[in-house]
Design a protein around this motif. Structure first.
Motif, short mmCIF file in Angstrom:
data_model
loop_
_atom_site.label_atom_id
_atom_site.label_comp_id
_atom_site.label_asym_id
_atom_site.label_seq_id
_atom_site.Cartn_x
_atom_site.Cartn_y
_atom_site.Cartn_z
N ALA A 45 0.82 -1.21 0.00
CA ALA A 45 0.00 0.00 0.00
C ALA A 45 0.85 1.26 0.00
CB ALA A 45 -0.94 -0.01 1.21
N ALA A 46 1.94 1.25 0.78
CA ALA A 46 2.80 2.43 0.86
C ALA A 46 3.49 2.71 -0.47
CB ALA A 46 3.84 2.24 1.96
N ARG A 47 4.00 1.67 -1.11
CA ARG A 47 4.66 1.87 -2.41
C ARG A 47 3.67 2.37 -3.45
NH1 ARG A 47 9.49 0.78 -4.57
NH2 ARG A 47 9.64 0.38 -6.81
N SER A 48 2.45 1.87 -3.38
CA SER A 48 1.42 2.32 -4.33
C SER A 48 1.06 3.78 -4.10
CB SER A 48 0.18 1.44 -4.19
OG SER A 48 0.51 0.09 -4.39
N GLY A 49 1.01 4.18 -2.82
CA GLY A 49 0.74 5.58 -2.53
C GLY A 49 1.80 6.51 -3.08
N LEU A 50 3.07 6.07 -3.00
CA LEU A 50 4.15 6.85 -3.60
C LEU A 50 4.01 6.92 -5.12
CD1 LEU A 50 7.51 5.81 -1.86
CD2 LEU A 50 6.53 8.11 -1.96
N ARG A 51 3.74 5.79 -5.73
CA ARG A 51 3.68 5.73 -7.20
C ARG A 51 2.53 6.56 -7.76
NH1 ARG A 51 8.15 4.73 -10.03
NH2 ARG A 51 8.98 2.62 -9.79
N ALA A 213 -3.39 -12.38 -4.46
CA ALA A 213 -3.24 -11.84 -3.11
C ALA A 213 -2.47 -10.53 -3.12
CB ALA A 213 -2.51 -12.86 -2.23
N GLY A 214 -2.97 -9.55 -2.41
CA GLY A 214 -2.29 -8.26 -2.28
C GLY A 214 -2.77 -7.19 -3.23
N SER A 215 -3.55 -7.56 -4.25
CA SER A 215 -3.98 -6.52 -5.20
C SER A 215 -4.88 -5.50 -4.53
CB SER A 215 -4.68 -7.15 -6.41
OG SER A 215 -5.88 -7.80 -6.03
N GLY A 216 -5.68 -5.93 -3.55
CA GLY A 216 -6.52 -4.97 -2.82
C GLY A 216 -5.72 -4.02 -1.97
N ASP A 217 -4.58 -4.49 -1.45
CA ASP A 217 -3.71 -3.61 -0.66
C ASP A 217 -3.13 -2.51 -1.55
OD1 ASP A 217 -4.10 -5.40 1.53
OD2 ASP A 217 -2.52 -6.69 0.71
N VAL A 218 -2.78 -2.88 -2.76
CA VAL A 218 -2.29 -1.89 -3.72
C VAL A 218 -3.37 -0.85 -4.00
CG1 VAL A 218 -1.53 -1.55 -6.11
CG2 VAL A 218 -0.64 -3.48 -4.77
N ILE A 256 1.48 -10.53 -10.30
CA ILE A 256 1.34 -10.61 -8.85
C ILE A 256 1.27 -9.18 -8.32
CG2 ILE A 256 2.44 -12.87 -8.65
CD1 ILE A 256 5.00 -11.45 -7.73
N ALA A 257 0.80 -9.05 -7.09
CA ALA A 257 0.56 -7.71 -6.55
C ALA A 257 1.81 -6.84 -6.56
CB ALA A 257 -0.01 -7.81 -5.14
N GLU A 258 2.97 -7.46 -6.34
CA GLU A 258 4.21 -6.69 -6.32
C GLU A 258 4.49 -6.00 -7.65
OE1 GLU A 258 3.70 -9.63 -4.95
OE2 GLU A 258 5.18 -10.12 -3.39
N ASP A 259 3.92 -6.51 -8.74
CA ASP A 259 4.14 -5.90 -10.05
C ASP A 259 3.36 -4.60 -10.23
OD1 ASP A 259 5.71 -8.12 -10.99
OD2 ASP A 259 3.85 -9.22 -11.38
N LEU A 260 2.25 -4.48 -9.53
CA LEU A 260 1.31 -3.40 -9.82
C LEU A 260 1.85 -1.99 -9.59
CD1 LEU A 260 -2.02 -4.99 -8.58
CD2 LEU A 260 -1.59 -4.13 -10.88
N PRO A 261 2.48 -1.70 -8.45
CA PRO A 261 2.92 -0.31 -8.27
C PRO A 261 3.82 0.20 -9.38
CG PRO A 261 3.03 -1.49 -6.19
CD PRO A 261 2.75 -2.52 -7.25
#
Length: 275
Positions: A45-51, A213-218, A256-261
């Protein structure tokens, strides 16, 4: 109202930096982390907020999680807290806070949500931050305001609004937003975004690649990042849902969720009026 393939009204209100903009002017976002074994969701979530453009992003973590998080973050700041009172003090001056991803379904999470609601920051409440109020939804609704955003999937929605899923999803989300007094993002193949004033959008660019898993956190971090930049909460939720899906569709199989940001800059570049 349905979001079209080309972004609708919210595109004009996306926050863009100007020549004189500095990091604090771009907004300050906090993301509450879970315990030492539950930090991944908050980092996403934090990395997505930055991006998505927030100028300063801080991970707010239980003291025990500092040793885990410190080697795992770079541009994201780290601020430990011991209890909900200290958490609220750390949030002073922040524009928005994401709370709930992997936070734990426990009394501490409930206390943290209540404390954050008193800070004046716009809240994005997701996952455990919603589930912890199962059986006591009115306790949550009592501390929300119209700038806050709730982001349940169907299971989390049922825990807070067990009587509404007999309705169609659009009607359910609309009534839930009015009852909670906050923006509702009912996630699914066609995510419904509803505001307490009756505005509603059904997103039509969803993709099955987000079923990971994790896409909602993003997504929670993206909404928080736009709120931190003082975008209207309903528009921020609509924009984040659309951009989130576009980023996933552009990656495709194997996402995977890590790719999204790191897919967000390409989507934002297409939306930037200076392009």
């Amino acid at each position: 109202m349905t979001v079209a393939s080309n972004p609708p009204d919210w595109r004009a209100s996306l926050p863009w930096p100007g020549p004189e903009t500095h990091k604090h002017a771009r907004g300050r976002l906090g993301v509450v982390s879970g315990r030492s074994s539950q930090t991944g969701a908050a980092r996403l979530a934090a990395r997505s907020g930055l991006r998505i453009g927030a100028g300063v992003v801080s991970l707010l973590c239980p003291t025990e999680a500092v040793a885990v998080l410190a080697p795992a973050v770079e541009a994201v700041m780290l601020k430990p807290f011991a209890d909900s009172e200290m958490l609220a003090e750390l949030v002073a001056g922040m524009d928005a806070v994401v709370v709930g991803p992997a936070a734990g379904v426990n009394d501490a999470t409930m206390a943290n949500v209540r404390a954050l609601a008193e800070t004046g920051a716009a809240l994005v409440i997701d996952a455990d931050g919603l589930t912890v109020f199962e059986g006591w939804p009115s306790d949550l609704f009592a501390v929300l305001d119209r700038d806050d955003v709730l982001t349940p999937h169907t299971g989390e929605f049922r825990r807070l609004f067990p009587d509404l899923l007999d309705l169609d999803r659009e009607a359910a989300a609309t009534q839930a937003a009015a009852r909670a007094g906050a923006v509702m993002v009912l996630k699914g193949p066609h995510t419904v975004i509803a505001a307490p004033d009756g505005r509603r959008v059904v997103n039509d660019n969803g993709t099955p690649w987000l079923a990971t898993a994790g896409s909602g956190d993003v997504l929670a971090g993206m909404i928080g990042g736009l709120l931190a930049q003082r975008m209207d909460s309903f528009d921020a939720a609509c924009a984040a849902v659309w951009i989130h899906a576009e980023a996933a569709a552009g990656f495709g199989p194997g996402l995977i969720a890590e790719d999204l940001p790191d897919r967000l800059p390409a989507v934002l570049a297409r939306l930037w009026p200076g392009q």
